[in-house]
Design a protein around this motif. Structure first.
Motif, PDB file in Angstrom:
ATOM      1  N   ASN A 105      37.238  30.334  26.173  1.00 27.18           N
ATOM      2  CA  ASN A 105      38.442  30.023  27.110  1.00 27.18           C
ATOM      3  C   ASN A 105      38.982  31.318  27.326  1.00 27.18           C
ATOM      4  N   LEU A 106      39.697  31.811  28.597  1.00 28.87           N
ATOM      5  CA  LEU A 106      40.293  32.939  28.544  1.00 28.87           C
ATOM      6  C   LEU A 106      41.511  32.703  29.546  1.00 28.87           C
ATOM      7  N   ALA A 107      42.507  33.194  28.810  1.00 24.78           N
ATOM      8  CA  ALA A 107      44.071  32.815  29.681  1.00 24.78           C
ATOM      9  C   ALA A 107      44.021  33.570  30.883  1.00 24.78           C
ATOM     10  N   THR A 108      44.246  33.405  31.856  1.00 23.89           N
ATOM     11  CA  THR A 108      44.503  34.085  33.426  1.00 23.89           C
ATOM     12  C   THR A 108      45.577  33.537  34.116  1.00 23.89           C
ATOM     13  N   HIS A 109      45.561  33.857  35.423  1.00 25.88           N
ATOM     14  CA  HIS A 109      46.413  33.593  36.470  1.00 25.88           C
ATOM     15  C   HIS A 109      45.859  32.994  37.735  1.00 25.88           C
ATOM     16  N   SER A 110      46.483  32.087  38.291  1.00 28.76           N
ATOM     17  CA  SER A 110      45.986  31.828  39.814  1.00 28.76           C
ATOM     18  C   SER A 110      47.261  32.495  40.702  1.00 28.76           C
ATOM     19  N   LEU A 111      46.791  32.544  41.821  1.00 27.87           N
ATOM     20  CA  LEU A 111      47.761  33.182  42.940  1.00 27.87           C
ATOM     21  C   LEU A 111      47.878  32.071  43.872  1.00 27.87           C
ATOM     22  N   ALA A 125      49.778  40.021  53.884  1.00 26.54           N
ATOM     23  CA  ALA A 125      48.383  39.622  54.573  1.00 26.54           C
ATOM     24  C   ALA A 125      47.483  40.915  54.503  1.00 26.54           C
ATOM     25  N   ARG A 126      48.152  41.896  55.017  1.00 25.94           N
ATOM     26  CA  ARG A 126      47.297  43.030  54.845  1.00 25.94           C
ATOM     27  C   ARG A 126      47.228  43.744  53.688  1.00 25.94           C
ATOM     28  N   ALA A 127      48.180  43.555  52.635  1.00 26.89           N
ATOM     29  CA  ALA A 127      47.970  43.898  51.213  1.00 26.89           C
ATOM     30  C   ALA A 127      46.857  43.196  50.716  1.00 26.89           C
ATOM     31  N   LEU A 128      47.119  41.867  50.843  1.00 25.54           N
ATOM     32  CA  LEU A 128      46.271  40.950  49.960  1.00 25.54           C
ATOM     33  C   LEU A 128      44.833  41.146  50.554  1.00 25.54           C
ATOM     34  N   ALA A 129      44.511  41.356  51.779  1.00 23.63           N
ATOM     35  CA  ALA A 129      43.254  41.620  52.399  1.00 23.63           C
ATOM     36  C   ALA A 129      42.592  42.891  51.565  1.00 23.63           C
ATOM     37  N   LYS A 130      43.609  43.995  51.234  1.00 25.33           N
ATOM     38  CA  LYS A 130      42.978  45.168  50.540  1.00 25.33           C
ATOM     39  C   LYS A 130      42.509  44.922  49.187  1.00 25.33           C
ATOM     40  N   ILE A 131      43.233  44.197  48.486  1.00 24.32           N
ATOM     41  CA  ILE A 131      43.102  43.618  47.224  1.00 24.32           C
ATOM     42  C   ILE A 131      42.038  42.838  47.012  1.00 24.32           C
ATOM     43  N   PHE A 132      41.901  41.956  47.746  1.00 23.24           N
ATOM     44  CA  PHE A 132      40.607  40.963  47.707  1.00 23.24           C
ATOM     45  C   PHE A 132      39.872  41.204  49.123  1.00 23.24           C
ATOM     46  N   PRO A 133      38.815  41.857  49.197  1.00 26.64           N
ATOM     47  CA  PRO A 133      38.158  42.224  50.299  1.00 26.64           C
ATOM     48  C   PRO A 133      37.415  41.347  51.218  1.00 26.64           C
ATOM     49  N   LYS A 147      52.513  25.963  59.744  1.00 24.25           N
ATOM     50  CA  LYS A 147      53.304  25.075  59.239  1.00 24.25           C
ATOM     51  C   LYS A 147      53.205  24.699  57.827  1.00 24.25           C
ATOM     52  N   ARG A 148      52.268  25.371  57.064  1.00 19.62           N
ATOM     53  CA  ARG A 148      51.727  25.123  55.770  1.00 19.62           C
ATOM     54  C   ARG A 148      53.233  25.724  54.771  1.00 19.62           C
ATOM     55  N   LYS A 149      53.163  24.571  53.943  1.00 19.33           N
ATOM     56  CA  LYS A 149      54.440  25.371  52.767  1.00 19.33           C
ATOM     57  C   LYS A 149      53.724  25.708  51.596  1.00 19.33           C
ATOM     58  N   PHE A 150      52.438  25.519  51.272  1.00 21.12           N
ATOM     59  CA  PHE A 150      51.814  25.931  50.188  1.00 21.12           C
ATOM     60  C   PHE A 150      50.495  26.246  50.544  1.00 21.12           C
ATOM     61  N   LEU A 151      49.836  27.596  49.817  1.00 18.98           N
ATOM     62  CA  LEU A 151      48.620  27.708  50.067  1.00 18.98           C
ATOM     63  C   LEU A 151      47.987  28.615  48.809  1.00 18.98           C
ATOM     64  N   TRP A 152      46.842  27.921  48.206  1.00 19.54           N
ATOM     65  CA  TRP A 152      46.152  28.612  47.258  1.00 19.54           C
ATOM     66  C   TRP A 152      45.561  29.822  48.201  1.00 19.54           C
ATOM     67  N   ILE A 153      45.737  30.970  47.314  1.00 15.87           N
ATOM     68  CA  ILE A 153      44.970  32.378  47.806  1.00 15.87           C
ATOM     69  C   ILE A 153      43.988  32.546  46.741  1.00 15.87           C
ATOM     70  N   ARG A 154      43.956  32.498  45.475  1.00 17.60           N
ATOM     71  CA  ARG A 154      42.951  32.666  44.400  1.00 17.60           C
ATOM     72  C   ARG A 154      43.239  31.906  43.239  1.00 17.60           C
ATOM     73  N   LYS A 155      41.968  31.019  42.853  1.00 22.57           N
ATOM     74  CA  LYS A 155      42.137  30.169  41.709  1.00 22.57           C
ATOM     75  C   LYS A 155      42.318  31.043  40.406  1.00 22.57           C
ATOM     76  N   LYS A 156      41.520  32.308  40.426  1.00 27.63           N
ATOM     77  CA  LYS A 156      41.616  32.848  39.131  1.00 27.63           C
ATOM     78  C   LYS A 156      41.552  34.377  39.651  1.00 27.63           C
ATOM     79  N   ILE A 157      42.620  35.278  39.182  1.00 23.74           N
ATOM     80  CA  ILE A 157      42.740  36.702  39.380  1.00 23.74           C
ATOM     81  C   ILE A 157      42.497  37.548  37.993  1.00 23.74           C
ATOM     82  N   SER A 158      42.296  38.741  38.045  1.00 26.88           N
ATOM     83  CA  SER A 158      42.251  39.457  36.905  1.00 26.88           C
ATOM     84  C   SER A 158      43.556  40.073  36.733  1.00 26.88           C
ATOM     85  N   PRO A 159      43.940  40.690  35.513  1.00 23.14           N
ATOM     86  CA  PRO A 159      45.254  41.245  35.471  1.00 23.14           C
ATOM     87  C   PRO A 159      45.659  42.385  36.287  1.00 23.14           C
TER      88      PRO A 159
END
Length: 595
Positions: A105-111, A125-133, A147-159
């Motif tokens: 297992n490896l400890a990481t983070h979600s976004l 939105a512009r900055a996230l598109a550059k980080i995650f092409p 109208k969404r109040k919660f949105l998953w962007i990435r389930k796993k991201i690197s440091p």
């Protein structure tokens, strides 16, 4: 309660006789009583104060201890209590037989994002598109402004990605802790391990569940907190697995094969020391299953377990061994091998229309891989006895190996087992099974004659299953297979020092629409080593191989699967602790002479 009178009669009479004032006696007694009551009240008050002091001391001690504990622990954000079961994210490791890590297992983070808290939605939105092409800027902006109040962007991201998102500085972009499954060896043992995915998910944690392989087969064990984090120890040997995969991959490329599989098994315990299927995949980035076309074209397809093929002449040793066990023949019995054999409207011939007859010994039937000789032996055995014997070897059921894919890989049997099926099955046509079926059957036949069960768990014991053949028959079968390498169709299988025995098998590949291809084959070499003291069985299968080093393409197992298996044994045997031995030549002896 008995009360003492303030004017006792005896003392009053005595005071009057002496001329004293009796009222003084009453006043004195009243004073003494009041002093006694005062002393009792003081004692009661002191006791109450003592008890109250002890209670205050205990209360302040508890508060102080709790404050000290909180001061010494890691700071955590308060979490609101919620009903429902907590998500258990911790998953036990998987190791090889020596304790080397295969999965951990490896400890990481979600976004995730909370759009109502975001300040600059367009810039984020512009900055996230550059980080995650792979993210679409316009789609992100539409989700942020909707109208969404919660949105998953990435389930796993690197440091590194986490730091880049931090630098955006938008309070609506938040992180949650995650535990991801890590396979440090990449593609190695991918089909055995399978893979994982996320099940139930929350902001603070996510459930890691198995999706294939042993990860799914042992999902309950790996997630059970009662096991105390004890790893799941497999029978695989990481160094042997590495050597087998490297050689098999190189052999597949050299032989221009579409795919390949190899299974190495402890002949006495059924433990699978190595299992490789090519092409393979990286379980850290598991591909999606195919939705159309042939399932075997997917890298997720485990050819060693799920690949059900006609395994050709590797089956001939079963007919010879059963006939010897029944007392119908011995290794030197001469058998009619005059080709072709005409049975009804069927004509059974040899490879390249050869004729090994008119007579061959049973040993030479195996050495020369005679279809006609094997067919004559099978006819002596008979249909019912043949079926019973192959059933004991496990060819009528799925292998019980601990993989979720195994139950679906059942052998394909003749719909009606007639005499012609008895003939064709004896030399490996008309019955399809997996390389793991074949490795299990060879282990059961050659380990002394006791049936084994294939397993991926370490710590197996020597076979205690039913006896398939006698020790004598098992020894005779090993000697026949040794001769196949020494002077037969598997001469390229010789590995100096390790006394390899085995049988080749070349089967035409069936067409999906029916019939067989003219120039596509499945080649197999099933081997045992050392033959004088069998330790391991190795089965190598190549899909559509073609050796182009000669003037004409060569597709038989002797030219394709055998040299690959020989190189695997040469590389793996020392890793397994097998020391090379000098095999005595026939007629070798030591003569003692005197002076």
């Amino acid at each position: 309660m008995i009360r003492t009178p303030l004017r006792p009669l005896a003392r009053i009479l005595e005071a009057r006789a002496k001329g004293e004032n009796p009222d003084a006696i009453e006043r004195e007694n009243l004073r003494l009583r009041q002093e006694q009551m005062r002393d009792q009240a003081r004692t009661r008050a002191e006791g109450r104060l003592l008890i109250l002091g002890v209670l205050f001391f205990c209360a302040f001690s508890a508060v102080g201890a709790r404050m000290g504990l909180l001061a010494a622990s890691e700071p955590q954000e308060p979490r609101a209590a919620a009903s429902g079961a907590a998500i258990v994210a911790q998953r036990a490791d998987i190791t090889d037989r020596t304790g080397r890590i295969l999965a951990t297992n490896l400890a990481t983070h979600s976004l995730y994002a909370q759009p109502p808290l975001m300040i600059d939605k367009e810039g984020s939105a512009r900055a996230l598109a550059k980080i995650f092409p792979d993210l679409n800027e316009q789609k992100l902006l539409a989700q942020f402004t909707g109208k969404r109040k919660f949105l998953w962007i990435r389930k796993k991201i690197s440091p590194e990605q986490m730091q880049q998102v931090h630098d955006i500085g938008d309070p609506g972009l938040l992180f949650g802790p995650r535990e991801m499954r890590l396979y440090p060896n990449g593609k190695l043992a991918a089909h055995v391990l399978g893979g994982t995915s996320f099940g139930r998910e929350g902001v603070r944690s996510a459930e890691v569940i198995g999706t294939a392989g042993v990860e799914k087969a042992f999902d309950t064990y790996l997630r059970d907190p009662a096991n105390g984090g004890q790893p799941l120890r497999l029978s695989l040997d990481l160094t042997v697995q590495t050597a087998v995969r490297q050689v098999l991959f190189g052999g597949m490329k050299l032989m221009n094969a579409k795919g390949a599989a190899a299974v190495m098994m402890d002949a006495h315990t059924g433990e699978i020391v190595s299992m490789v299927s090519l092409p393979d995949f990286d379980p850290n980035d598991r591909p999606r299953p195919l939705v159309e076309g042939d399932a075997s074209d997917s890298p997720l397809f485990n050819r060693a377990v799920q690949g059900v093929y006609e395994l050709g002449s590797t089956f001939k040793i079963f007919a010879a061994a059963q006939a010897m066990e029944l007392g119908l023949v011995n290794p030197d019995t001469m058998v009619d091998a005059d080709a072709p054999l005409v049975w009804g409207r069927h004509r059974i011939g040899e490879f390249h229309n050869k004729n090994y007859g008119p007579l061959l010994s049973v040993t030479d039937v195996i050495v020369k891989s005679s279809n006609v000789g094997t067919a004559k032996i099978a006819l002596q055995i008979g249909t019912e006895r043949q079926r019973d014997f192959l059933g004991k070897l496990g060819f009528f059921e799925a292998t019980p190996v601990e993989l979720v894919e195994a139950p679906g890989a059942r052998p394909l049997l003749p719909p009606r087992w007639s005499d012609i099926n008895t003939i064709t099955v004896s030399y490996g046509h008309g019955l399809s099974a997996s390389p793991l079926h074949l490795a299990t059957a060879y282990s059961s036949l050659l380990n002394g004659g006791k049936r084994v069960q294939p397993t991926l768990l370490a710590g197996g014991r020597p076979a205690t299953g039913e006896r398939v053949v006698s020790e004598r028959t098992s020894t005779a079968a090993r000697e026949m297979l040794r001769q196949v390498v020494v002077r037969g169709t598997a001469s390229f299988g010789e590995v100096p020092g390790y006394s390899v025995g085995g049988k080749t098998g070349t089967a035409d590949k069936p067409r999906p629409s029916g019939g067989y291809y003219d120039n596509k084959v499945i080649t197999t070499f099933a081997s045992v080593f050392p033959t004088n003291d069998p330790k391991y069985v190795l089965v190598v299968t190549l899909d559509e191989p073609e050796d182009t080093t000669g003037p004409e393409p060569r597709r038989t197992a002797g030219w394709t699967a055998v040299p690959v298996a020989a190189e695997i044994i040469r590389r793996a045997a020392p890793l397994l602790g097998l020391r090379p031995e000098i095999e005595p030549q026939p007629g070798f002896a030591v003569t003692l002479t005197g002076n």
